[in-house]
Write an enzyme that holds these catalytic residues in place. Sequence first.
Site, short mmCIF file in Angstrom:
data_model
loop_
_atom_site.label_atom_id
_atom_site.label_comp_id
_atom_site.label_asym_id
_atom_site.label_seq_id
_atom_site.Cartn_x
_atom_site.Cartn_y
_atom_site.Cartn_z
N TYR A 18 -2.55 -0.76 10.52
CA TYR A 18 -2.53 -1.14 9.31
C TYR A 18 -1.36 -0.92 8.39
CZ TYR A 18 -3.99 -1.85 4.31
OH TYR A 18 -4.08 -2.02 2.82
N SER B 224 0.74 -1.14 0.10
CA SER B 224 -0.19 0.09 0.21
C SER B 224 0.92 1.30 -0.07
CB SER B 224 -0.87 -0.12 1.27
OG SER B 224 -1.52 1.22 1.49
#
Length: 248
Positions: free
Chosen positions: A153, A140
Site C-alpha cells: 500500500y 498518505s
Amino acid sequence: MKTQHNTVLITGGSAGIGFEIAKQFVRKGNQVIITGRNPERLQQAAAQLTNTTALVSDVSNPADVDQLVERLQNEFPSLNLVVNNAGRAFYYSLSEDGVQATDKAAEEITTNYLSIIRLTEKLLPLLKKQPEAAFVNVSSIVAFVPNHALATYAASKAALHSYTQALRFTLAKDTAIKVFELMPPLVNTEFSEAIGGANGISPTVVAEELLNALETETYEIHVGNTADLYKLFLSSPADALLTLNSRR
C-alpha cells in the site's frame, strides 16, 4: 483557489475521508458528485447530503471509468475539481507464508495509482475548458515512509506522490489547472479499522485541512502527524522509518 461554486467529483465519496470532504464542499455551496462501488452505501451517503449526485462507478474498472467520464461530460460540463480519493489497502506481513503479496499489490497499485492516472487523463480535456480547475490526489503519510504492515500500500502511495509532483509541474507550464496532494496520517475510518484507526484523527479534520489548503494554495498538504514525520524524514530517513513503525 475558491472553495465555493465549484462542481466537484469525489471518488470513494460514500464513506470515510471522501464523505467528509463531500460534506465540507456541500456546506460551502458547491455542486458535488460522489462515486463508489456499492450502490446501497452510495445512496445512503447521498441521502445525508444536499446538492449531491451519486454515481455508481468502480475506478479500477476501465469500462466504468469510460461511462463515468461520458456522463460527466454530458451532465456536468462545468466540472472543475476532481478529488481522487478511492483507495484499497491490505494489512499483512511480507514474511507470512502464502500471503499472496503480488495479488494484493496488484489491487492496490490499480486502485491507488493506475486508476488515478486513467481518470486524470480522461478528464483533463474537460478541466482545461474551465477558468479555474484542480485535481486533488489523496495519498498518505506512508508515501514518505512505509509502514511494514502496509508495505505494498505504501509503495502505491509513493508512486502516486511521485506522479502527483510530475503532474503539478507539467500542468503549471501550460494550463491553469492546479494539482494538490492530501497526505493524511492514520485516520479514524472504517477503511483503517484493521490498523488501529480508532487511534487516528477525525476524517473531519482531514477534510477541513483540504479546504484550507485550497484557499491558501498549499499544494502538498501534510495533515496532523504527517508534518512532523516529514520534518524527521528530511533530517533522518532512518529515524523516520523507525518512528513510524514503532507506532503500530
